[in-house]
Write a protein that holds these residues in place. Structure first.
Motif, short mmCIF file in Angstrom:
data_model
loop_
_atom_site.label_atom_id
_atom_site.label_comp_id
_atom_site.label_asym_id
_atom_site.label_seq_id
_atom_site.Cartn_x
_atom_site.Cartn_y
_atom_site.Cartn_z
N ASN A 33 0.81 -1.21 0.00
CA ASN A 33 0.00 0.00 0.00
C ASN A 33 0.84 1.25 0.00
O ASN A 33 0.45 2.27 -0.58
N LEU A 34 2.00 1.20 0.65
CA LEU A 34 2.94 2.34 0.58
C LEU A 34 3.34 2.60 -0.86
O LEU A 34 3.32 3.74 -1.33
N LEU A 35 3.69 1.53 -1.57
CA LEU A 35 4.11 1.69 -2.96
C LEU A 35 2.97 2.20 -3.82
O LEU A 35 3.14 3.11 -4.65
N LEU A 36 1.76 1.67 -3.60
CA LEU A 36 0.61 2.06 -4.40
C LEU A 36 0.28 3.55 -4.19
O LEU A 36 0.07 4.30 -5.16
N LEU A 37 0.26 3.99 -2.94
CA LEU A 37 -0.07 5.38 -2.65
C LEU A 37 1.02 6.34 -3.14
O LEU A 37 0.72 7.44 -3.62
N GLN A 38 2.27 5.93 -3.00
CA GLN A 38 3.36 6.79 -3.47
C GLN A 38 3.30 6.97 -4.99
O GLN A 38 3.52 8.07 -5.50
N ILE A 39 2.99 5.89 -5.70
CA ILE A 39 2.86 5.99 -7.15
C ILE A 39 1.70 6.90 -7.52
O ILE A 39 1.79 7.76 -8.42
N LEU A 40 0.57 6.74 -6.80
CA LEU A 40 -0.60 7.58 -7.08
C LEU A 40 -0.28 9.06 -6.88
O LEU A 40 -0.53 9.89 -7.77
N PHE A 41 0.25 9.40 -5.71
CA PHE A 41 0.49 10.80 -5.41
C PHE A 41 1.64 11.37 -6.22
O PHE A 41 1.62 12.56 -6.56
N LEU A 42 2.63 10.56 -6.56
CA LEU A 42 3.68 11.04 -7.45
C LEU A 42 3.09 11.39 -8.81
O LEU A 42 3.42 12.44 -9.40
N GLY A 43 2.20 10.54 -9.30
CA GLY A 43 1.55 10.84 -10.57
C GLY A 43 0.70 12.10 -10.51
O GLY A 43 0.72 12.91 -11.44
N LEU A 44 -0.03 12.29 -9.39
CA LEU A 44 -0.86 13.49 -9.25
C LEU A 44 -0.01 14.75 -9.16
O LEU A 44 -0.34 15.78 -9.76
N PHE A 45 1.09 14.67 -8.40
CA PHE A 45 1.97 15.83 -8.30
C PHE A 45 2.58 16.17 -9.66
O PHE A 45 2.66 17.35 -10.04
N CYS A 46 3.02 15.15 -10.39
CA CYS A 46 3.60 15.39 -11.71
C CYS A 46 2.56 15.98 -12.66
O CYS A 46 2.88 16.89 -13.45
#
Length: 518
Positions: A33-46
């Motif tokens: 879940n850490l990996l999933l959320l980090q990917i999600l928010f990294l994508g949103l920030f980008c």
């Protein structure tokens, strides 16, 4: 008295074999879940930062209409100044003939109709009047510095952007034009300068002041959040109340006790009333802190109505998400929906990479364009696409949300049937256990000597079984009531009830107990 005594009771070591599988499962779940959320928010920030990336280098996409009604030295100086300032970070001037735009009113109409972001023009005969003012006398005293260069724009249209992209850049163009004019035309005109006339000297030293024709001045501080926090809070507002409504339907088990079409009707009425009041509050807050912003009562009502439509369609869209998206992914979908919508209105698409133009399909972009049209009294005519987009979301949301009610009712009935079957199995097991215990006790208390006849023993056993069965049947209702009461204890019902198809559910700040049944 101990401090949280139960928490300090002995427990197995983390290295205990019984704890090790739990530890590994926990770490695995946390890592995934850490990996999933980090990917999600990294994508949103980008995605968010990408829309703002190199914003100033896209200002050349802002088109400004230029018409030279003067046809003299000032108009020529404007062209030379623009060539010096022309760069990716400066608006593009599109010069058009005075035959195409025969008077300033036509320029204002073109800007109001958003054919151009702004207009810039020289006043007819401005160069001759300025030259005549150098000679002093009545020409100098009647010379109007504000009737030389004019910029036309609409500050209500992305006010925080056009302030710098249009008005400040046009002021820079005006100053550059004055410098070029003083270097080219002024040396010749100075020969006729009447230095003893203060009006003539003033005209020579400060030949003009840029005049601004702003359709809707928008300078209040709250303008900074019209296209950010206002939209975000509206979306959050709908999500929270949706979770409250879902919680109420679960608490009172309405999906299994009321027909789906009535549930759908009531949900739409509740959502309509809630968003009606919520949009009224948002509009009231905007008007309360408008700080001299010139908007009237009719604009207030129309703003209220369009925000009501926007709020209600988002309630429906979020409801549709929660119907078919697994509950674990609903928060991710919600934050993604918020970021996508807000990003579509942070900047005009002219200042973002072309990819972001897909945001035309998002409701936030449409509603903000409608609001700019309302606030500037029709000077942002994009209703031809904005309103259809909003109504498409509204109609699809109504249809899919209603279908979702039937889906939730279907699974709620299935869940109820499973719970009732499990309850009956539990009651049957309890009765069987109670009957066996009663039989054992009766047999032990009425044992016959081994010398007595077998028939008597069989008759006694049969009588004991009959009495035990009758007792168990008499106690069945009481036992079933006790089990139901135990299963409906506060907190236990929430644990046992399935929310898989109910969407996000929040505990209610002001709860209401269900009416007790006999």
């Amino acid at each position: 008295m101990g401090f949280y005594e139960k928490a300090r009771q002995p427990r197995p070591s983390i290295h205990d074999p019984s704890v090790r599988p739990l530890r590994l499962a926990f770490l695995k779940g946390a890592a995934v879940n850490l990996l999933l959320l980090q990917i999600l928010f990294l994508g949103l920030f980008c995605y968010l930062f990408g829309s703002l990336f190199q914003q100033t280098t896209h200002i050349h996409n802002i088109d400004i209409l230029f018409v030279d009604y003067d046809g003299g030295a000032i108009g020529a100086a404007v062209r030379d100044a623009y060539q010096q300032l022309k760069r990716p970070g400066f608006p593009t001037l599109f010069e058009r003939s005075s035959l195409t735009y025969p008077e300033p009113r036509t320029i204002k109409n073109a800007v109001c109709d958003i054919k151009f972001w702004g207009g810039f023009y020289t006043t007819a005969n401005a160069s001759n009047r300025l030259s005549a003012a150098f000679a002093g006398g009545s020409d100098a005293s009647s010379y109007n510095k504000t009737n030389v260069l004019t910029v036309v724009w609409n500050e209500a249209r992305y006010s925080t952007v056009v302030d710098s992209a249009i008005y400040q850049n046009m002021k820079e163009l005006s100053e550059a034009t004055r410098v070029i004019y003083s270097q080219t035309a002024a040396p010749q005109a100075i020969k006729s300068l009447n230095s003893s006339d203060s009006a003539a000297v003033s005209a020579f030293s400060d030949p003009w002041t840029l005049t601004s024709v702003d359709f809707q001045p928008t300078t209040q501080g709250s303008r900074l959040i019209y296209n950010t926090l206002c939209i975000i809070l509206i979306l959050i507002q709908e999500f929270f109340y949706l979770a409250i409504v879902n919680g109420l339907y679960l608490q009172f088990k309405l999906y299994t006790t009321v027909t789906p079409h009535r549930v759908a009707i009531v949900r739409q009425i509740i959502s309509g009333v809630y968003t009606f009041v919520g949009s009224l509050c948002v509009t009231g807050a905007i008007w309360a802190f408008r700080a001299g912003w010139h908007v009237g009562g009719s604009q207030y009502v129309i703003t209220w109505m369009i925000l009501w439509l926007f709020a209600h369609l988002n309630f429906l869209v979020l409801d549709v998400f929660t119907i078919w998206v697994p509950p674990a992914f609903v928060p991710m979908i919600f934050i993604t929906w918020v970021v996508l919508n807000v990003t579509s209105i942070l900047l005009p698409f002219e200042l973002s990479p072309g990819f972001y133009k897909w945001g035309y399909a998002l409701p936030a972009h449409s509603v903000f364009n409608v609001l700019m049209d309302i606030w500037s009294r029709g000077c942002n005519p994009q209703l031809y696409y904005a309103l259809p987009v909003l109504f498409v979301y509204e109609i699809l949301g109504l249809v899919l949300s209603t279908i979702g009610v039937y889906r939730r009712s279907h699974y709620a009935v299935l869940k109820q049937e499973m719970d009732e079957k499990a309850l009956q199995d539990r009651i049957s097991a309890a009765i069987a256990e109670q009957t066996e215990d009663s039989l054992t006790r009766e047999e032990m208390s009425q044992e016959t000597p081994t010398s007595q006849a077998s028939d008597m023993e069989q008759e006694t056993r049969a009588s004991i079984r009959r009495r035990a069965t009758i007792t168990a049947i008499e106690d069945q209702d009481e036992l079933a009531h006790m089990i139901r009461r135990e299963m409906s204890r506060p907190g236990l019902e929430k644990i046992m009830s399935s929310r898989e198809n109910a969407g996000p559910c929040f505990d209610l700040p002001f709860n209401t107990s269900m009416p007790k049944s006999d």
